[in-house]
Design a protein around this motif. Structure first.
Motif, PDB file in Angstrom:
ATOM      1  N   SER A 184       5.145  51.034 -34.502  1.00  0.00           N
ATOM      2  CA  SER A 184       3.937  50.193 -34.448  1.00  0.00           C
ATOM      3  C   SER A 184       2.698  51.044 -34.715  1.00  0.00           C
ATOM      4  N   LYS A 185       1.643  50.371 -35.059  1.00  0.00           N
ATOM      5  CA  LYS A 185       0.409  51.073 -35.415  1.00  0.00           C
ATOM      6  C   LYS A 185      -0.028  51.965 -34.248  1.00  0.00           C
ATOM      7  N   ASP A 186      -0.311  53.216 -34.582  1.00  0.00           N
ATOM      8  CA  ASP A 186      -0.722  54.163 -33.560  1.00  0.00           C
ATOM      9  C   ASP A 186      -2.103  53.757 -33.042  1.00  0.00           C
ATOM     10  N   ALA A 187      -2.182  53.530 -31.757  1.00  0.00           N
ATOM     11  CA  ALA A 187      -3.458  53.141 -31.159  1.00  0.00           C
ATOM     12  C   ALA A 187      -3.405  53.521 -29.688  1.00  0.00           C
ATOM     13  N   ILE A 188      -4.560  53.748 -29.121  1.00  0.00           N
ATOM     14  CA  ILE A 188      -4.614  54.092 -27.691  1.00  0.00           C
ATOM     15  C   ILE A 188      -3.898  53.016 -26.863  1.00  0.00           C
ATOM     16  N   HIS A 189      -4.115  51.768 -27.243  1.00  0.00           N
ATOM     17  CA  HIS A 189      -3.428  50.675 -26.540  1.00  0.00           C
ATOM     18  C   HIS A 189      -2.248  50.223 -27.388  1.00  0.00           C
ATOM     19  N   HIS A 190      -1.078  50.623 -26.974  1.00  0.00           N
ATOM     20  CA  HIS A 190       0.100  50.337 -27.785  1.00  0.00           C
ATOM     21  C   HIS A 190       0.571  48.906 -27.596  1.00  0.00           C
ATOM     22  N   ASN A 191       1.482  48.518 -28.469  1.00  0.00           N
ATOM     23  CA  ASN A 191       1.839  47.109 -28.508  1.00  0.00           C
ATOM     24  C   ASN A 191       2.803  46.733 -27.384  1.00  0.00           C
ATOM     25  N   PRO A 192       2.974  45.420 -27.147  1.00  0.00           N
ATOM     26  CA  PRO A 192       3.752  44.964 -25.986  1.00  0.00           C
ATOM     27  C   PRO A 192       5.195  45.477 -25.950  1.00  0.00           C
ATOM     28  N   THR A 193       5.779  45.731 -27.128  1.00  0.00           N
ATOM     29  CA  THR A 193       7.152  46.254 -27.134  1.00  0.00           C
ATOM     30  C   THR A 193       7.215  47.618 -26.451  1.00  0.00           C
ATOM     31  N   VAL A 194       6.256  48.449 -26.786  1.00  0.00           N
ATOM     32  CA  VAL A 194       6.225  49.779 -26.182  1.00  0.00           C
ATOM     33  C   VAL A 194       5.938  49.664 -24.685  1.00  0.00           C
ATOM     34  N   ILE A 195       4.982  48.814 -24.345  1.00  0.00           N
ATOM     35  CA  ILE A 195       4.625  48.644 -22.926  1.00  0.00           C
ATOM     36  C   ILE A 195       5.822  48.112 -22.135  1.00  0.00           C
TER      37      ILE A 195
END
Ligand SMILES: *[C@@H]1O[C@H](CO)[C@@H](O)[C@H](O)[C@H]1NC(C)=O
Ligand SMILES: *[C@@H]1O[C@H](CO)[C@@H](O)[C@H](O)[C@H]1NC(C)=O
Length: 559
Positions: free
Chosen positions: A534-545
């Motif tokens: 997923s796109k690298d971002a400080i707030h990662h996407n729900p799958t990662v969470i």
């Protein structure tokens, strides 16, 4: 008024402590500090640094014995965060690492590999003249992945200090896999980041909002610049003469500083907010951090491999518990599900989350990445309801409850510095103070993270903060040994001078080092975020969470 009195008391205490410490032979530290202070007089620094404040150096820049960091540990930490690089300042962009001419290959590549084996990859860093770089320090991130399988694993990078880097991957799944390597920053860009951290910690600044009423009874505000009280790294620039209001915290010894408002007194400080970002980069520094050379995938020769099934299954069978070591890789994704190599991880849907959290109280503290955990649980479990505390979302406190199942979820931001929208400063509590105020016990879970808002500050400032939290955790585990304490690591996502992954990684290394050997559960989300598609971002996407939450819950309710 109260604040001023505290300030006077603390100042007196500081002086007394310093006298005691120097009589105990702790001058060693001071000497070191002097040395680093001299280094502050860099020709590249935009401002003149004066040592006029030497007599009033606050405790914070002094020895760390008071917060439980012995000299030996201090040296160990220094070793861990040491980062190679050019031995002189590089100004010529063409001498820096060029992502488009750097490449990797798989030495002795075979037709196929087996699950459970390791794969070694060599990265060759070259400059813009296609010459091999003579030194290390490039910041690469590497992964092995399969788009079709939604599978990926983090690769360990070893700097060989001569322009070559060696990568090591575990091969966890059968099927096709591709090696991918990206240059996050050249070592010359890292040099710029280091320099910014050392001389321009005021590149991020905050504001204190003071509130008052004028003679006519009209309310008015004055907003003033704020930052930590600190000698060096550019933070001393704020402190000219009788400049500032001081807000010392007795629990941590830290002092928050705001410029004095023109008409209002210091105790009129009500709100805290992000101030701004100062672009402190000179053009010759800025080019190294330009987006076209930052976070670039590099070319690889034959980067696809075939992995055959074997009788090895890659996974962990030990139950999750505090104190486990974190290997590299710490796990891998397969069909978007993270299999941890630290300990056996369960998959928690709403009923299972409820069952796990039943009769528990979670104290979650830190930043927005921790708030993502809070909201993940709050949003995915229908019986958990949010209370409206009329607090600010970015500072908290936030509260979610399930009265039927006796579940309580708290979230609040860590203390200043916090890059937040306007929030009451009284709601910003230091994590260590919070932990000091929790009795603990088998139904209590402490979960925290602290890094993202510290990337612009000196490492010593961060070390002090974290070491003080460690003291609080040790005391908590002494009075209530069955309290579960979980630490969330830093995650990847940011690439700029105010919060680059490189700066975050340095903090993350310190966080892990300081809690090494303490009975806490450490959740490595660095690897989980670095290798996900997923796109690298400080707030990662729900799958990662979701995968992070599965790990968290596996430590609370081992499977
Ligand atoms: C870089 O260092 C490694 C380890 O010392 C060595 O094996 C390799 O040959 C060196 N590479 C070059 C190009 O000198
Ligand atoms: C797995 O395979 C290797 C050879 O490929 C063999 O030596 C080993 O005994 C096998 N292990 C099990 C548990 O079957």
């Amino acid at each position: 008024m109260e604040i001023h009195r505290h300030a006077e008391h603390l100042k007196f205490l500081f002086v007394v402590l310093m006298v005691i410490m120097s009589s105990l032979g702790i001058q060693f530290w001071m000497k070191n500090d002097r040395q680093s202070n001299t280094l502050l007089l860099s020709p590249a620094s935009h401002h003149n640094h004066t040592n006029s404040d030497d007599l009033h150096v606050p405790l914070m820049t002094k020895p760390m014995a008071d917060i439980g960091i012995a000299p030996q540990e201090w040296h160990q930490i220094q070793d861990m965060i040491r980062w190679p690089g050019p031995d002189k300042q590089i100004k010529d962009l063409s001498a820096s690492t060029d992502p488009s001419s750097s490449y990797f290959y798989i030495p002795g590549q075979r037709k196929s590999y087996q699950v459970g084996e390791e794969l070694c990859v060599t990265v060759v860093a070259r400059d813009f003249h296609q010459n091999l770089k003579p030194y290390g320090g490039d910041f690469f991130q590497a992964k092995l992945y399969s788009t079709k399988l939604k599978a990926s694993v983090f690769g360990e990078v070893t700097d060989l200090h001569n322009g070559s880097y060696s990568l090591r991957f575990l091969l966890p799944w059968p099927g096709e896999a591709w090696v991918a390597v990206r240059l996050i920053h050249s070592s010359e860009a890292v040099q710029v980041l280091k320099h910014s951290r050392k001389y321009h910690s005021d590149r991020v600044y905050f504001r204190g909002v003071f509130m008052g009423t004028d003679a006519k009874g009209t309310k008015f505000i004055e907003a003033m610049e704020c930052n930590p009280k600190w000698d060096g790294a550019g933070l001393e620039r704020m402190r000219k003469g009788n400049c500032c209001c001081e807000y010392p915290d007795p629990g941590t010894g830290e002092v928050w500083l705001c410029k004095k408002p023109k008409s209002l007194p210091c105790d009129a400080l009500v709100n805290h907010q992000m101030g701004g970002y100062r672009n402190i980069l000179r053009p010759d520094e800025e080019k190294f951090l330009a987006t076209k050379y930052t976070d670039r995938w590099i070319k690889g020769k034959n980067r696809k491999i075939m992995i055959l099934p074997s009788n090895t299954t890659v996974g962990a069978s030990v139950k999750c518990r505090p104190g486990l070591q974190i290997p590299v890789p710490a796990g891998f994704y397969m069909k978007d599900v993270w299999t941890s190599l630290v300990c056996a991880t369960g998959h928690f849907n709403a009923p299972k989350i409820t069952q796990c959290l039943k009769d528990r109280e979670l104290f979650m503290m830190g930043d927005s990445t921790m708030r993502q955990w809070y909201h993940y649980m709050g949003n995915s479990v229908p019986s958990i309801k949010y209370m409206d505390l009329h607090s600010s979302e970015q500072a908290g406190p936030l509260l979610a409850v399930d009265v039927t199942n006796n579940i309580l979820l708290h979230w609040r931001a860590h203390g200043t510095p916090l890059r937040s929208r306007t929030s009451p400063i009284a709601n910003l509590h230091y994590i260590s103070n919070e932990i000091d105020g929790i009795a603990g016990g088998p139904r209590k879970v402490i979960v925290f993270t602290i890094w993202a808002h510290f990337t612009s500050f000196p490492l010593k400032y961060y070390i002090r903060r974290v070491a003080r939290i460690r003291q609080a955790v040790i005391a908590l585990l002494k009075r209530a040994p069955d309290t579960i304490v979980v630490i969330k690591s830093a995650n990847t996502g940011s690439k700029n001078v105010f919060g680059s992954d490189w700066l975050a990684l340095q903090l993350d290394t310190i966080l892990r080092a300081i809690f090494q050997g303490i009975n806490v559960a450490f959740i490595d989300v660095w690897q989980m975020t670095s290798c996900h598609y997923s796109k690298d971002a400080i707030h990662h996407n729900p799958t990662v969470i979701w995968n992070e939450i599965n790990l968290l819950l596996s430590f609370i309710c081992p499977v």
